[in-house]
Write a protein that holds these residues in place. Structure first.
Motif, PDB file in Angstrom:
ATOM      1  N   UNK A  20       0.828  -1.200   0.000  1.00 48.05           N
ATOM      2  CA  UNK A  20       0.000   0.000   0.000  1.00 48.05           C
ATOM      3  C   UNK A  20       0.864   1.253   0.000  1.00 48.05           C
ATOM      4  N   UNK A  21       1.764   1.310   0.947  1.00 49.50           N
ATOM      5  CA  UNK A  21       2.626   2.489   1.060  1.00 49.50           C
ATOM      6  C   UNK A  21       4.044   2.029   0.754  1.00 49.50           C
ATOM      7  N   UNK A  23       2.908   6.612  12.281  1.00 47.08           N
ATOM      8  CA  UNK A  23       3.431   7.825  11.635  1.00 47.08           C
ATOM      9  C   UNK A  23       3.198   7.743  10.123  1.00 47.08           C
ATOM     10  N   UNK A  24       3.448   6.571   9.545  1.00 53.99           N
ATOM     11  CA  UNK A  24       3.249   6.403   8.097  1.00 53.99           C
ATOM     12  C   UNK A  24       1.770   6.536   7.733  1.00 53.99           C
ATOM     13  N   UNK A  35       0.987  10.056   7.365  1.00 51.49           N
ATOM     14  CA  UNK A  35       1.395  10.655   6.095  1.00 51.49           C
ATOM     15  C   UNK A  35       0.292  10.445   5.052  1.00 51.49           C
ATOM     16  N   UNK A  36      -0.297   9.263   5.037  1.00 50.27           N
ATOM     17  CA  UNK A  36      -1.382   8.998   4.083  1.00 50.27           C
ATOM     18  C   UNK A  36      -2.628   9.814   4.411  1.00 50.27           C
ATOM     19  N   UNK A  37      -2.969   9.891   5.675  1.00 46.77           N
ATOM     20  CA  UNK A  37      -4.238  10.515   6.056  1.00 46.77           C
ATOM     21  C   UNK A  37      -4.125  12.021   6.252  1.00 46.77           C
ATOM     22  N   UNK A  76      -0.259  15.221  10.662  1.00 45.93           N
ATOM     23  CA  UNK A  76       1.174  15.576  10.645  1.00 45.93           C
ATOM     24  C   UNK A  76       1.927  15.000  11.844  1.00 45.93           C
ATOM     25  N   UNK A 125      -2.455  17.262   2.650  1.00 44.64           N
ATOM     26  CA  UNK A 125      -1.383  16.329   2.268  1.00 44.64           C
ATOM     27  C   UNK A 125      -0.478  17.096   1.308  1.00 44.64           C
ATOM     28  N   UNK A 126       0.726  17.343   1.734  1.00 46.79           N
ATOM     29  CA  UNK A 126       1.635  18.181   0.955  1.00 46.79           C
ATOM     30  C   UNK A 126       3.011  17.542   0.916  1.00 46.79           C
ATOM     31  N   UNK A 157      -7.939  16.642   2.037  1.00 51.45           N
ATOM     32  CA  UNK A 157      -8.662  15.363   2.045  1.00 51.45           C
ATOM     33  C   UNK A 157      -9.549  15.292   3.275  1.00 51.45           C
ATOM     34  N   UNK A 166     -10.925   7.805   2.194  1.00 48.60           N
ATOM     35  CA  UNK A 166     -11.527   9.110   2.375  1.00 48.60           C
ATOM     36  C   UNK A 166     -11.830   9.715   1.015  1.00 48.60           C
TER      37      UNK A 166
END
Lengths: 270, 270, 270, 270
Positions: free
Chosen positions: A7-8, A116-117, A120-122, A125, A189-190, A206, A258
């Motif tokens: 996925x990631x 933490x990962x 990053x997706x959701x 921060x 998400x940047x 998002x 989402x």
């Protein structure tokens, strides 16, 4: 040349080494919410344009501690609990976007890399931190009971410095654990372009919300909150003017897809 | 509505709370490189299309331990060394893209969150881990000297299970610390769309290389390497068929902007 | 019924599982010493009767950071460096006993269990902590050089709260790294009787000093020291009135048997 | 010269900096007991003379995971939960001494220093470790319910290597959580003389048991247990021949004074 799975990151031959299993993710845990009022300008300065402050009670925010188990649909992480258990603390503010009110995690700390990962997706921060939160007990003296008088401590520290400490004392029950974290989440998400010239390769707003919620009773009560000066944090810009209330609840839910509310084109793509 | 500051997340009123200071980043540390040959198919399966294996010596890879201090241009992290020191281990493979040879970190582990976040920007797929590497000494018996016979141990573990262990013994010096990690890096930066429907909002190939390198002598020697079966890792798919060599070097360099080699449009942007 | 092996606990069939290998122990590392003057009464209150304050300069103390590798005679820990590397911070005061001057670690923090266990044997009252200390570098910008202008940071925290922070800047060299930690150590070894009635089963004064010292040059310079209020520590009772100096040195030495200077009978033994 | 305060070390002006608050200590938590039979000679070799194996079922032992909150009479640690929460794993064997049967923790691992120091007092030979144990939940999917079918994982690792893993599945309830850990504890308290010549300054057998127990129901079921080869442990000498059973229970109790069963004179005392 290979078909990589996962996925990631990293995407790999079997997918086993990915930092985060694919969705959906299931959560069971305990949330301690401290709602307080601060200077509305300290909330507004956390909202990137074109987000706007919530019109009602614009200084109301929530600092929330959570002690979770989470897992993928396989449930396998639950049998290797280092990969399931984590704690988090997050500051929730409210904002308006296109006429709708959202909750937004302006700051958030966790204590595991998979969490933490997932942040990053959701768009949470997430930074790493040391987080502690008293657990209620049903036997013995070394913990509060879920009943009036039960007292909980909650702390968060980073780089060996406290960020915030709270104490919560149950008085009774309530219908809802406050109102600040009651909206769908709106997150950014940047990702800076690798050219590091001020452009973002990824720039999105998002939204998401949990599903399949299964909720315990809300215990409500008094709260004390100390936010400490900390050179690597800015939480101390949100001075607590007034405690609104404290709430403890056992929470189960799930999260998956989402919706992208807004996305800029990737300026690096031709 | 605010002008938020900061390179990565969270973007905040002052920028002080960002997980990662902005570039450039300066590094000083020690690198221990173990080069070995494995089954070329185990290398090829790590390369997403359209990347292709390097034509020469396609089974050659490097597992590299590094013990770093890193800092921003302010140097302030060096005086709060929890924020400067970190360790990492990474597997480097070589690949070809558009006729050029690149090095690529297929797996990488670090032990601090700022390093993990920097990996997200640079396309290093960093997970957290416990990493240890013997330090050379100039006095006393509790460590190797940088001279023939000096022996170093190096280990990496995650979720309380060893991933790999190495022992390196200095025989002499060499011109270069191997050849696998000698090319510009080519990394993927990918982010699943929040819709989690298989699309990526961000999908790029980026390249970067260090600058202002200041390098110590290369100590070369014998190496032993054990890669352990580990249910959350896939490094054990790269069985060491033959050790090419081991290399220790003190390294200083800096990193900043790279170049986007290829980028897909964000499918969520209209 | 078995003959159990091992120096400290647990004593086991083979001795492999002991928390601490048997002596001698070899050390190589870096020591950063901050000497300062505080209120002599804050020193005196750390000395149990019949220890007396040193007659000369009775307010002079030293707070010392050290970044060590240590190992047993087998040297095997050096190849599994998680078991060799540790950091420590200790407050040294001077005292007199039977007309002789000793150095004494009144407080000490370490970050590994084997070091803590060795403290129990040696009478160092070690607690666990997070400790960081800048490392000098010979290449690159991310660290001080061992030359005038080189700046080091050093921190110690426990339970997510800073205990002390220091900054040291090299001005030149010196003959000695101060005078406070220059005497044999005099430590208490005490163990409450399991009856927990105020008696000690073990109550000793022991002395020891290192041997086979191999020492690098002493770098001397300016130091700044902040000692923070901390509810689980009492170091803040020693307010720095005046910094005497800072000293950095690479140190190698070994430790083994010491001498019992005084011992009470075990009151539980008949 | 001062009157120092504190139960264990360091003894200090106010007592606040001691590693361990004084007794009594209160505990609330969850215990997961895996009882199994191993080779009786592997049990006997853990018992120092004059302890003798239990005459009945001499190969029966228990490996127990516990997830605790503990505190002193002040209860203050519960509001700073980093100082209250810890996890432990211990191997319990039975032995006979002077005609009485005792339980004995031959190996034990914890994850906090205050727990380690309490072990030094109580004769539990505690080392530090990473310990994880699934928590039951009452809402959501991310955890077992306390009902038939509920599955728990439990792991312990040190120096980045697993020592043991277990899985427990609830089948029903039971009267007792096994029989191995049902006796008063008999522990050794030993301290090498600082002369390190093979003599012990402290050498005692002590016994203790908890009081004010408040106990939840016993959930009993199937267990799987893997003990891994580990170079710094000897638990793998106790191969599981047969699983006796698994038991989960919420436990509250308190501990304070024990009794010295036998004590040698301190040979260093004149």
């Amino acid at each position: 040349m290979a078909e990589l799975k996962g996925f990631m990151y990293p995407r790999t031959p079997t997918g086993a080494a990915g930092i985060l299993p694919g969705p959906p993710w299931h959560y069971s845990g305990e949330m301690l919410t401290i709602e307080f009022r601060t200077d509305p300008t300290a909330v507004a300065e956390l909202l990137p344009a074109p987000l706007e402050p919530a019109p009602d009670d614009p200084g109301a925010v929530a600092l929330i501690w959570a002690d979770w188990q989470s897992c993928s649909d396989s449930l396998e992480e639950l049998l290797d609990p280092a990969r399931a258990q984590y704690k988090e603390v997050f500051l929730v503010v409210r904002c308006q976007y296109r006429g709708q009110t959202y909750s937004r995690a302006a700051y958030i700390w966790v204590d595991k890399d998979f969490a933490m990962a997932r942040g990053v997706v959701q768009g949470y921060p997430k930074k790493l931190s040391e987080i502690w939160m008293t657990r209620p007990v049903s036997v013995g003296r070394a913990g509060p009971r879920l009943e009036p008088g039960g007292r909980f401590g909650a702390t968060v520290s980073t780089w060996g410095r406290r960020i915030a400490d709270a104490v919560f004392t149950i008085i009774g029950t309530a219908e809802q654990p406050g109102f600040v974290n009651a909206h769908p989440m709106l997150h950014s998400r940047q990702m800076p372009a690798i050219e590091m010239d001020g452009r973002d390769s990824l720039d999105e707003l998002v939204t998401m919300r949990g599903f399949d919620a299964e909720l315990g009773p809300v215990y409500a009560g008094d709260a004390e909150l100390q936010i400490h000066d900390n050179p690597t944090e800015e939480l101390d810009r949100l001075k607590p003017f007034e405690i609104i209330g404290g709430y403890y609840r056992q929470v189960g839910n799930s999260m998956a897809a989402g919706t992208t509310v807004w996305a800029a084109p990737n300026p690096m793509a031709q």
